[in-house]
Motif scaffolding. Sequence first.
Motif, PDB file in Angstrom:
ATOM      1  N   MET A   1       4.196   0.444  -5.912  1.00 46.62           N
ATOM      2  CA  MET A   1       3.255   1.419  -6.464  1.00 46.62           C
ATOM      3  C   MET A   1       3.887   2.804  -6.404  1.00 46.62           C
ATOM      4  SD  MET A   1      -0.367   0.101  -4.837  1.00 46.62           S
ATOM      5  CE  MET A   1      -1.343   0.999  -6.041  1.00 46.62           C
ATOM      6  N   LEU A   2       3.632   3.583  -7.446  1.00 46.02           N
ATOM      7  CA  LEU A   2       4.113   4.956  -7.510  1.00 46.02           C
ATOM      8  C   LEU A   2       2.899   5.868  -7.365  1.00 46.02           C
ATOM      9  CD1 LEU A   2       6.815   6.504  -8.074  1.00 46.02           C
ATOM     10  CD2 LEU A   2       6.029   6.719 -10.441  1.00 46.02           C
ATOM     11  N   PHE A   3       2.860   6.652  -6.287  1.00 45.48           N
ATOM     12  CA  PHE A   3       1.723   7.521  -6.015  1.00 45.48           C
ATOM     13  C   PHE A   3       2.067   8.964  -6.353  1.00 45.48           C
ATOM     14  CE2 PHE A   3       0.584   4.195  -2.748  1.00 45.48           C
ATOM     15  CZ  PHE A   3      -0.567   3.768  -3.397  1.00 45.48           C
ATOM     16  N   GLY A   4       1.279   9.580  -7.226  1.00 46.31           N
ATOM     17  CA  GLY A   4       1.432  10.997  -7.521  1.00 46.31           C
ATOM     18  C   GLY A   4       0.858  11.836  -6.401  1.00 46.31           C
ATOM     19  N   LEU A   5       1.492  12.972  -6.111  1.00 45.67           N
ATOM     20  CA  LEU A   5       1.049  13.882  -5.054  1.00 45.67           C
ATOM     21  C   LEU A   5       0.482  15.156  -5.664  1.00 45.67           C
ATOM     22  CD1 LEU A   5       4.151  13.386  -2.728  1.00 45.67           C
ATOM     23  CD2 LEU A   5       1.946  12.202  -2.620  1.00 45.67           C
ATOM     24  N   HIS A   6      -0.120  15.996  -4.829  1.00 41.05           N
ATOM     25  CA  HIS A   6      -0.849  17.162  -5.329  1.00 41.05           C
ATOM     26  C   HIS A   6       0.038  18.158  -6.061  1.00 41.05           C
ATOM     27  CE1 HIS A   6       0.646  20.124  -2.379  1.00 41.05           C
ATOM     28  NE2 HIS A   6       0.751  19.078  -1.580  1.00 41.05           N
ATOM     29  N   ASP A   7       1.329  18.198  -5.729  1.00 42.51           N
ATOM     30  CA  ASP A   7       2.231  19.165  -6.346  1.00 42.51           C
ATOM     31  C   ASP A   7       3.032  18.576  -7.501  1.00 42.51           C
ATOM     32  OD1 ASP A   7       3.779  17.465  -4.866  1.00 42.51           O
ATOM     33  OD2 ASP A   7       4.756  19.022  -3.658  1.00 42.51           O
ATOM     34  N   GLY A   8       2.668  17.365  -7.913  1.00 42.10           N
ATOM     35  CA  GLY A   8       3.338  16.756  -9.054  1.00 42.10           C
ATOM     36  C   GLY A   8       4.471  15.819  -8.695  1.00 42.10           C
ATOM     37  N   TYR A   9       4.942  15.867  -7.460  1.00 43.22           N
ATOM     38  CA  TYR A   9       5.948  14.903  -7.040  1.00 43.22           C
ATOM     39  C   TYR A   9       5.297  13.538  -6.830  1.00 43.22           C
ATOM     40  CZ  TYR A   9       9.503  18.509  -6.475  1.00 43.22           C
ATOM     41  OH  TYR A   9      10.414  19.505  -6.702  1.00 43.22           O
ATOM     42  N   ALA A  10       6.107  12.547  -6.495  1.00 38.60           N
ATOM     43  CA  ALA A  10       5.576  11.202  -6.300  1.00 38.60           C
ATOM     44  C   ALA A  10       6.371  10.490  -5.216  1.00 38.60           C
ATOM     45  CB  ALA A  10       5.636  10.404  -7.601  1.00 38.60           C
ATOM     46  N   VAL A  11       5.771   9.467  -4.652  1.00 38.33           N
ATOM     47  CA  VAL A  11       6.464   8.606  -3.691  1.00 38.33           C
ATOM     48  C   VAL A  11       6.187   7.152  -4.043  1.00 38.33           C
ATOM     49  CG1 VAL A  11       6.591  10.199  -1.741  1.00 38.33           C
ATOM     50  CG2 VAL A  11       4.540   8.792  -2.067  1.00 38.33           C
ATOM     51  N   GLU A  12       7.063   6.320  -3.566  1.00 37.11           N
ATOM     52  CA  GLU A  12       6.985   4.887  -3.832  1.00 37.11           C
ATOM     53  C   GLU A  12       6.511   4.144  -2.586  1.00 37.11           C
ATOM     54  OE1 GLU A  12      10.546   1.717  -4.237  1.00 37.11           O
ATOM     55  OE2 GLU A  12      10.514   3.265  -5.783  1.00 37.11           O
ATOM     56  N   THR A  13       5.591   3.191  -2.788  1.00 35.92           N
ATOM     57  CA  THR A  13       5.091   2.353  -1.709  1.00 35.92           C
ATOM     58  C   THR A  13       5.125   0.912  -2.189  1.00 35.92           C
ATOM     59  OG1 THR A  13       3.588   4.142  -1.084  1.00 35.92           O
ATOM     60  CG2 THR A  13       3.155   1.980  -0.127  1.00 35.92           C
ATOM     61  N   VAL A  14       5.551   0.002  -1.318  1.00 36.89           N
ATOM     62  CA  VAL A  14       5.674  -1.403  -1.710  1.00 36.89           C
ATOM     63  C   VAL A  14       4.763  -2.263  -0.839  1.00 36.89           C
ATOM     64  CG1 VAL A  14       7.248  -3.356  -2.015  1.00 36.89           C
ATOM     65  CG2 VAL A  14       8.072  -1.017  -2.393  1.00 36.89           C
ATOM     66  N   LEU A  15       3.999  -3.145  -1.463  1.00 41.09           N
ATOM     67  CA  LEU A  15       3.187  -4.126  -0.745  1.00 41.09           C
ATOM     68  C   LEU A  15       3.931  -5.455  -0.776  1.00 41.09           C
ATOM     69  CD1 LEU A  15       0.483  -4.728   0.687  1.00 41.09           C
ATOM     70  CD2 LEU A  15      -0.396  -5.477  -1.536  1.00 41.09           C
ATOM     71  N   ILE A  16       4.293  -5.942   0.402  1.00 44.70           N
ATOM     72  CA  ILE A  16       5.087  -7.163   0.521  1.00 44.70           C
ATOM     73  C   ILE A  16       4.182  -8.282   1.019  1.00 44.70           C
ATOM     74  CG2 ILE A  16       7.104  -8.231   1.603  1.00 44.70           C
ATOM     75  CD1 ILE A  16       8.119  -5.326   2.117  1.00 44.70           C
ATOM     76  N   ARG A  17       4.039  -9.323   0.206  1.00 43.47           N
ATOM     77  CA  ARG A  17       3.224 -10.468   0.618  1.00 43.47           C
ATOM     78  C   ARG A  17       4.059 -11.401   1.484  1.00 43.47           C
ATOM     79  NH1 ARG A  17       2.046  -9.396  -4.680  1.00 43.47           N
ATOM     80  NH2 ARG A  17      -0.119  -8.853  -5.144  1.00 43.47           N
ATOM     81  N   ARG A  18       3.493 -11.808   2.614  1.00 45.43           N
ATOM     82  CA  ARG A  18       4.144 -12.743   3.505  1.00 45.43           C
ATOM     83  C   ARG A  18       3.212 -13.910   3.777  1.00 45.43           C
ATOM     84  NH1 ARG A  18       3.335  -8.731   6.611  1.00 45.43           N
ATOM     85  NH2 ARG A  18       2.626 -10.193   8.217  1.00 45.43           N
ATOM     86  N   HIS A  19       3.729 -14.952   4.417  1.00 42.44           N
ATOM     87  CA  HIS A  19       2.906 -16.129   4.675  1.00 42.44           C
ATOM     88  C   HIS A  19       1.792 -15.828   5.672  1.00 42.44           C
ATOM     89  CE1 HIS A  19       5.688 -16.244   8.116  1.00 42.44           C
ATOM     90  NE2 HIS A  19       4.772 -16.949   8.734  1.00 42.44           N
ATOM     91  N   ASP A  20       1.985 -14.773   6.497  1.00 42.93           N
ATOM     92  CA  ASP A  20       0.981 -14.459   7.511  1.00 42.93           C
ATOM     93  C   ASP A  20       0.322 -13.104   7.288  1.00 42.93           C
ATOM     94  OD1 ASP A  20       3.264 -13.002   8.017  1.00 42.93           O
ATOM     95  OD2 ASP A  20       3.221 -13.291  10.197  1.00 42.93           O
ATOM     96  N   GLY A  21       0.370 -12.596   6.065  1.00 42.44           N
ATOM     97  CA  GLY A  21      -0.302 -11.338   5.773  1.00 42.44           C
ATOM     98  C   GLY A  21       0.442 -10.478   4.772  1.00 42.44           C
ATOM     99  N   HIS A  22       0.211  -9.170   4.858  1.00 43.42           N
ATOM    100  CA  HIS A  22       0.815  -8.217   3.925  1.00 43.42           C
ATOM    101  C   HIS A  22       1.431  -7.051   4.695  1.00 43.42           C
ATOM    102  CE1 HIS A  22      -1.984 -10.415   1.341  1.00 43.42           C
ATOM    103  NE2 HIS A  22      -1.298  -9.979   0.307  1.00 43.42           N
ATOM    104  N   THR A  23       2.632  -6.656   4.282  1.00 39.87           N
ATOM    105  CA  THR A  23       3.328  -5.523   4.877  1.00 39.87           C
ATOM    106  C   THR A  23       3.326  -4.356   3.903  1.00 39.87           C
ATOM    107  OG1 THR A  23       4.792  -6.911   6.213  1.00 39.87           O
ATOM    108  CG2 THR A  23       5.546  -4.670   5.754  1.00 39.87           C
ATOM    109  N   ALA A  24       2.993  -3.163   4.409  1.00 43.05           N
ATOM    110  CA  ALA A  24       3.088  -1.934   3.623  1.00 43.05           C
ATOM    111  C   ALA A  24       4.407  -1.253   3.952  1.00 43.05           C
ATOM    112  CB  ALA A  24       1.925  -1.006   3.943  1.00 43.05           C
ATOM    113  N   CYS A  25       5.269  -1.126   2.959  1.00 42.84           N
ATOM    114  CA  CYS A  25       6.535  -0.415   3.112  1.00 42.84           C
ATOM    115  C   CYS A  25       6.309   0.997   2.592  1.00 42.84           C
ATOM    116  CB  CYS A  25       7.640  -1.129   2.335  1.00 42.84           C
ATOM    117  SG  CYS A  25       9.249  -0.312   2.439  1.00 42.84           S
ATOM    118  N   ILE A  26       6.256   1.984   3.486  1.00 49.10           N
ATOM    119  CA  ILE A  26       5.792   3.319   3.111  1.00 49.10           C
ATOM    120  C   ILE A  26       6.897   4.363   3.198  1.00 49.10           C
ATOM    121  CG2 ILE A  26       3.437   2.754   3.783  1.00 49.10           C
ATOM    122  CD1 ILE A  26       3.826   4.388   6.316  1.00 49.10           C
ATOM    123  N   SER A  27       6.692   5.457   2.474  1.00 50.05           N
ATOM    124  CA  SER A  27       7.650   6.556   2.405  1.00 50.05           C
ATOM    125  C   SER A  27       7.254   7.665   3.372  1.00 50.05           C
ATOM    126  CB  SER A  27       7.719   7.115   0.987  1.00 50.05           C
ATOM    127  OG  SER A  27       8.202   6.143   0.076  1.00 50.05           O
TER     128      SER A  27
END
Length: 272
Positions: A1-27
């Motif tokens: 996912m690409l998230f826009g920020l208040h000043d117009g920049y953006a960051v990338e976040t990845v949701l990783i599906r695993r057999h025992d849940g979900h991992t958020a890979c954050i910036s």
Amino acid sequence: MLFGLHDGYAVETVLIRRHDGHTACISSQVGCAFACQFCASGQVGLKRNLSAGEIVEQVVQLGPKVNRIVFMGIGEPLNNYEQVMKAIRILRDRRGMNFPTTGITLSTIGVPKALAQLREEHLAINLIISLHATTQEVRDRLIPGSRKHDIKEVISRASSWAERHNRIVTFVYLVLPGVNDTLADAKRLAGLMRKRRARVNLMRWNPVDGVALDQTSDRSLGLFREVLDRAGVPVVVRDTQGRDISAACGQLWLRDLRGIPVEKRGAARQVA
């Protein structure tokens, strides 16, 4: 996912599906100052640090299914130390997200001064060091921003953290043909890790457009694993994922924005 920020920049976040849940890979930053040669995130430099709120909001937006968090997205978390620590405390606070601290992993190239600070924190997080070399010369070439960080001091500081918190530190080693994949490299890596509270994750490179590196062979990975096994160093070979959806190493952020504010390159989803 690409998230826009208040000043117009953006960051990338990845949701990783695993057999025992979900991992958020954050910036933790917009861009990165360390310019790792194998990573897309640092190709346009550092734009700014994220606030603790912007860091936490990435997890909030991914929802309650997240049961692990890794600081492996864009940026060097120890280069934004205060805001990253504040975010971790919000995430784990019972009045915040009440997230288990043992489910939070911080991945860093290893900033010695910040590792010394981290050693004194009362946080039972997991620590990963992106090592990728066994000599200072090769590491300086792969991670130009780490030139002032002695590789042996990085390993020593990380090991001190592990001893202080009675935990295992993970060292990630990206095996790159013709760069760091010789038998001598494998033996040096085993020597650096021996008798430490450590394990090694061996990885293949996830190709990045415009970067002239090659993926390693099964034979080279097998050689490294064999040498480490014989030395008694715990080792795992990790697979690479996400390239088909531009979800690896800042690829989505780089492809869509080149580090330029969103309003100049089209819209991205904006978060508060």
